[in-house]
Design an enzyme around this catalytic site. Structure first.
Site, PDB file in Angstrom:
ATOM      1  N   TYR A   1       7.659   2.350  -7.744  1.00 52.54           N
ATOM      2  CA  TYR A   1       6.970   0.743  -7.831  1.00 52.54           C
ATOM      3  C   TYR A   1       6.199   0.565  -8.923  1.00 52.54           C
ATOM      4  O   TYR A   1       5.982  -0.692  -9.963  1.00 52.54           O
ATOM      5  CB  TYR A   1       5.510   1.015  -6.569  1.00 52.54           C
ATOM      6  CG  TYR A   1       6.133   0.770  -5.119  1.00 52.54           C
ATOM      7  CD1 TYR A   1       6.936   0.619  -4.413  1.00 52.54           C
ATOM      8  CD2 TYR A   1       4.858   1.562  -4.487  1.00 52.54           C
ATOM      9  CE1 TYR A   1       7.813   0.937  -3.916  1.00 52.54           C
ATOM     10  CE2 TYR A   1       5.518   2.075  -2.967  1.00 52.54           C
ATOM     11  CZ  TYR A   1       6.602   1.224  -2.683  1.00 52.54           C
ATOM     12  OH  TYR A   1       7.458   1.278  -1.182  1.00 52.54           O
TER      13      TYR A   1
ATOM     14  N   GLU B   1       0.938  -1.281   0.062  1.00 51.23           N
ATOM     15  CA  GLU B   1       0.150   0.077   0.125  1.00 51.23           C
ATOM     16  C   GLU B   1       0.864   1.016   0.411  1.00 51.23           C
ATOM     17  O   GLU B   1       2.354   1.093   0.569  1.00 51.23           O
ATOM     18  CB  GLU B   1      -0.945  -0.152   1.456  1.00 51.23           C
ATOM     19  CG  GLU B   1      -1.698  -0.457   0.969  1.00 51.23           C
ATOM     20  CD  GLU B   1      -2.141  -1.813   2.214  1.00 51.23           C
ATOM     21  OE1 GLU B   1      -1.345  -1.726   3.529  1.00 51.23           O
ATOM     22  OE2 GLU B   1      -2.796  -2.562   1.999  1.00 51.23           O
TER      23      GLU B   1
HETATM   24  C1  LIG Z   1      10.614   5.646  -1.336  1.00 47.58           C
HETATM   25  C2  LIG Z   1      12.331   4.975  -0.821  1.00 47.58           C
HETATM   26  C3  LIG Z   1      12.102   3.789   0.106  1.00 47.58           C
HETATM   27  C4  LIG Z   1      12.846   5.368  -2.535  1.00 47.58           C
HETATM   28  O1  LIG Z   1      14.013   5.422  -2.612  1.00 47.58           O
HETATM   29  P1  LIG Z   1      15.448   5.648  -2.779  1.00 47.58           P
HETATM   30  O2  LIG Z   1      16.603   4.893  -3.183  1.00 47.58           O
HETATM   31  O3  LIG Z   1      15.200   6.760  -2.708  1.00 47.58           O
HETATM   32  O4  LIG Z   1      14.878   5.886  -4.203  1.00 47.58           O
HETATM   33  P2  LIG Z   1      16.148   4.938  -6.200  1.00 47.58           P
HETATM   34  O5  LIG Z   1      17.335   6.587  -5.467  1.00 47.58           O
HETATM   35  O6  LIG Z   1      16.507   3.705  -6.022  1.00 47.58           O
HETATM   36  O7  LIG Z   1      15.356   5.651  -6.979  1.00 47.58           O
HETATM   37  C5  LIG Z   1      13.801   4.702  -7.608  1.00 47.58           C
HETATM   38  C6  LIG Z   1      12.874   5.881  -8.556  1.00 47.58           C
HETATM   39  O8  LIG Z   1      11.957   7.017  -7.416  1.00 47.58           O
HETATM   40  C7  LIG Z   1      11.945   7.603  -8.198  1.00 47.58           C
HETATM   41  N1  LIG Z   1      12.092   8.567  -7.351  1.00 47.58           N
HETATM   42  C8  LIG Z   1      13.290   8.733  -6.500  1.00 47.58           C
HETATM   43  N2  LIG Z   1      13.837   9.884  -6.133  1.00 47.58           N
HETATM   44  C9  LIG Z   1      12.791  11.132  -6.897  1.00 47.58           C
HETATM   45  C10 LIG Z   1      13.303  11.859  -6.632  1.00 47.58           C
HETATM   46  N3  LIG Z   1      13.507  12.959  -5.903  1.00 47.58           N
HETATM   47  N4  LIG Z   1      11.597  12.207  -7.198  1.00 47.58           N
HETATM   48  C11 LIG Z   1      10.907  12.238  -8.013  1.00 47.58           C
HETATM   49  N5  LIG Z   1      11.137  10.073  -8.408  1.00 47.58           N
HETATM   50  C12 LIG Z   1      12.444  10.117  -7.477  1.00 47.58           C
HETATM   51  C13 LIG Z   1      12.645   7.599  -9.534  1.00 47.58           C
HETATM   52  O9  LIG Z   1      11.419   6.854 -10.278  1.00 47.58           O
HETATM   53  C14 LIG Z   1      13.927   6.156  -9.329  1.00 47.58           C
HETATM   54  O10 LIG Z   1      13.888   5.468 -10.137  1.00 47.58           O
HETATM   55  P3  LIG Z   1      14.947   6.076 -11.274  1.00 47.58           P
HETATM   56  O11 LIG Z   1      15.886   6.276 -10.603  1.00 47.58           O
HETATM   57  O12 LIG Z   1      15.144   5.138 -12.115  1.00 47.58           O
HETATM   58  O13 LIG Z   1      14.624   7.277 -11.929  1.00 47.58           O
HETATM   59  C15 LIG Z   1      12.607   6.060  -0.421  1.00 47.58           C
HETATM   60  O14 LIG Z   1      12.638   7.662  -0.782  1.00 47.58           O
HETATM   61  C16 LIG Z   1      12.263   6.929   1.024  1.00 47.58           C
HETATM   62  O15 LIG Z   1      12.323   5.540   2.056  1.00 47.58           O
HETATM   63  N6  LIG Z   1      11.286   7.059   1.355  1.00 47.58           N
HETATM   64  C17 LIG Z   1      11.448   7.585   2.168  1.00 47.58           C
HETATM   65  C18 LIG Z   1       9.810   6.106   3.029  1.00 47.58           C
HETATM   66  C19 LIG Z   1       8.596   5.779   1.980  1.00 47.58           C
HETATM   67  O16 LIG Z   1       8.063   6.844   1.889  1.00 47.58           O
HETATM   68  N7  LIG Z   1       8.594   4.454   1.749  1.00 47.58           N
HETATM   69  C20 LIG Z   1       7.640   3.989   0.969  1.00 47.58           C
HETATM   70  C21 LIG Z   1       7.105   3.552   1.756  1.00 47.58           C
HETATM   71  S1  LIG Z   1       5.293   2.954   0.999  1.00 47.58           S
END
Ligand SMILES: CC(C)(COP(=O)(O)OP(=O)(O)OC[C@H]1O[C@@H](n2cnc3c(N)ncnc32)[C@H](O)[C@@H]1OP(=O)(O)O)[C@@H](O)C(=O)NCCC(=O)NCCS
Length: 157
Positions: A122, A110
């Protein structure tokens, strides 16, 4: 002798000793974080709980609940300082690989509609939209819906 720097983070099982750090990170990442007790309950319930660690610093974690051939990703988080560097995608890859090894057919999660980064991640990993659960999450100004998504795994055997 010079110190050897690790090139990539490692994934290892979460332990009770990790929980103070993990609960503190969760509090930094969410307006409505899990408590240390929520993580401890997950460990005690036998959920798949892993830590993503770089040079002995926790930079992320994930919690997945397995029910027969379905799994529910309950928490996936990358520490604020480490976000946006590709680690979230790599940790998701690991979670999906573990689910495949556990013969999971559907991996569910979710996400808040307002969480554009997570939703984009996702969708790019082929999770499909299933439904919206109205008023599922607490929010600063009331309640927020949950978008339910799922990924098909092990369907071609
Ligand atoms: C969501 C989360 C797990 C993603 O991990 P991350 O290490 O930041 O993301 P990544 O660097 O691996 O990027 C993965 C994708 O996310 C998206 N993304 C990452 N940073 C982004 C930004 N600042 N703006 C828009 N899209 C972004 C892109 O689609 C990216 O893919 P790409 O590299 O091919 O463009 C992380 O940001 C997080 O922990 N956020 C806070 C907690 C949370 O929201 N958890 C999920 C709850 S459902």
């Amino acid at each position: 002798m010079s110190a050897v720097l690790q090139i990539d983070p490692i994934v290892r099982p979460m332990t009770l000793a990790d929980l103070p750090v993990i609960a503190a990170l969760d509090a930094q990442c969410y307006a409505f974080p899990w408590t240390l007790g929520n993580f401890a309950d997950s460990l005690h319930s036998g959920y798949r709980c892993c830590v993503y660690e770089y040079n002995q610093t926790i930079i992320g974690y994930a919690v997945m609940m397995l029910i027969i051939d379905e799994a529910h990703l309950l928490n996936i988080t990358i520490a604020p300082d480490s976000q946006g560097q590709g680690w979230g995608r790599k940790l998701m890859d690991h979670v999906i690989m573990r689910a495949q090894q556990d013969h999971v057919h559907w991996l569910w999660l979710e996400v808040r509609p307002s969480n554009g980064v997570a939703k984009k991640l996702y969708e790019s990993m082929k999770f499909e939209f299933v439904a919206v659960r109205k008023n599922y999450y607490p929010a600063v100004d009331g309640r927020e819906d949950a978008v339910i998504m799922r990924l098909a795994l092990n369907h071609d055997a």
